[in-house]
Design an enzyme around this catalytic site. Structure first.
Site, PDB file in Angstrom:
ATOM      1  CG  ASP A   9      -0.273  -0.381   2.095  1.00  0.00           C
ATOM      2  OD1 ASP A   9       0.898  -0.220   2.340  1.00  0.00           O
ATOM      3  OD2 ASP A   9      -0.923   0.544   3.339  1.00  0.00           O
TER       4      ASP A   9
ATOM      5  CD  GLU B  72       4.239  -0.155   6.748  1.00  0.00           C
ATOM      6  OE1 GLU B  72       5.097   0.524   7.418  1.00  0.00           O
ATOM      7  OE2 GLU B  72       3.787   0.895   5.939  1.00  0.00           O
TER       8      GLU B  72
END
Length: 418
Positions: free
Chosen positions: A97, A189
């Site tokens: 991400d 994350e």
């Protein structure tokens, strides 16, 4: 769409190996922005598109037991060299991400052969040496930059590309002996949820490295203790013409709350081991205003003091404006992994030696942030962090050094080498 310029491959005697920068450009063409306000797992469906692509790619390369689970995590194994089946399994982890702080959609990267000076981006924005003096360290290197309207995604698609390219190299070079290598790519994350649902048993590693750092050569095993805080201010709105003695303007009270915190303890005034209060978002009106903070400190006791300061500020304003005017909700996020790494410092020694063999000078530095590894270390998987070669994460001035990415592929090969 991404401009995939300057594609090229290097040929070995065994097979063709995709260059790490080519792979990186492919990955940043996927939008993978995470969303802190989403309750879904992963937080955004777009992350699953890159996860599916990676699972297919790993399988095609020849990794074993490749899977993308229902939570968007991708796993796979490099089989051990003959005779090393019983060696400790080493893990390599990166996240898919990108930060929600700046748009990660329609990224338009561009190569720059950097010879010094400021870099003018396509939007007209300028990455200035005066703002980023470390640019001088990249003179003579090939960089990949943004167009000035989005982030780049080097955090952490550079890490993903380096791990996959190292895996491809090892599969093409069976003479490089190694034990079993576990690979994992996580979503979310950037919003602190990467380790959720992590399959520790299936992953099987004795220890691992996240490849999620910045400047080439950095090794990190100290990170912030972290908490978030949501401050909610309840006001009373009265027509301005008749508000005297009656209105409680939540916007102004929110500003007063911020003024009660130490003004020099913000990210713009701190470095190294210094902690901070960071107001990252404020929204509202006279009736209801919210402020979202993150609180950071390498020292756990100092973080507790910061949390207590937030509560005292609310109590002071409640005494002034009435009980319930200001509410503070604090949530712990992650802890300093140092205490979990100190008993297994051989994994830091291994990383340092791997860098030296690649001609990279290792530098142990504290993380002014956190990684999946911080949480994973407290969940039983010691997991320090390694550099990627990226800089200026989470903004339009983000860039990555192609030279550094290539060196990191070499470092990762050295780390798992028997």
């Amino acid at each position: 769409r991404c401009f995939l310029t300057s594609y090229y491959r290097i040929r070995t005697e065994q097979t063709e190996i995709m260059n790490v920068d080519e792979r990186f450009l492919r990955y940043v063409s996927f939008e993978t922005t995470s969303d802190e306000d989403s309750d879904a797992t992963p937080s955004t469906a777009c992350q699953l598109k890159l996860a599916d692509h990676l699972a297919k790619e790993l399988g095609a390369l020849g990794l074993e037991n490749v899977r993308r689970d229902e939570f968007g995590r991708v796993y796979g194994f490099l089989p051990a060299s003959p005779g090393l089946e019983d060696a400790a399994i080493i893990g390599l982890i990166a996240h898919m991400d990108t930060s929600p702080a700046v748009s990660g959609a329609n990224i338009r990267p561009r190569y720059v052969q950097y010879e010094g000076g400021d870099i003018t981006l396509e939007s007209g924005a300028v990455t200035r040496v005066s703002d980023f003096p470390f640019l001088k360290d990249y003179e003579g290197q090939a960089l990949i930059v943004t167009d000035g309207t989005t982030l780049l995604g080097a955090d952490d698609k550079a890490g993903v590309a380096e791990i996959v390219t190292a895996a491809e190299y090892l599969l093409a070079h069976p003479e490089v002996r190694h034990g079993r290598v576990a690979v994992a790519f996580t979503p979310d994350e950037e919003i602190g949820r990467g380790p959720e649902h992590f399959d520790f048993q299936g992953f099987g590693a004795a220890y691992a490295y996240t490849v999620d750092g910045g400047t080439l050569g950095e090794i990190e095993y100290e990170n912030f203790n972290a908490a978030s805080a949501k401050v909610t201010v309840h006001g009373v709105n009265i027509h301005p013409g008749s508000a005297k003695g009656k209105m409680k303007n939540a916007v102004l009270i929110a500003g007063e709350f911020m003024s009660l915190l130490p003004p020099a303890e913000t990210p713009a005034h701190t470095e190294g081991y210094e902690g901070f209060y960071h107001a990252g978002d404020i929204a509202g009106n006279e009736t209801l205003t919210t402020i979202r903070y993150i609180l950071r400190d390498h020292d756990a006791e100092k973080l507790e003091a910061r949390k207590a300061m937030m509560v005292r500020a609310a109590e002071f304003l409640n005494g002034k404006y009435g009980e319930g005017t200001v509410e503070v909700a604090v949530r712990d996020q992650y802890r300093n992994m140092k205490e979990k790494i100190l008993p297994v410092m051989f994994i830091i020694d291994r990383a340092e030696e791997a860098m030296k063999k690649a001609g990279v000078r290792p530098k142990i530095v504290p993380i002014r942030g956190g990684t999946d590894g911080a949480q994973l270390s407290f969940m039983g998987l010691p997991c320090p962090n390694l550099s990627t070669g990226g800089e200026n994460f989470h903004g339009i001035h983000e860039f990555v050094s192609v030279d550094a990415m290539k060196k990191m592929v070499e470092v990762l090969v050295n780390i798992v080498r028997a």
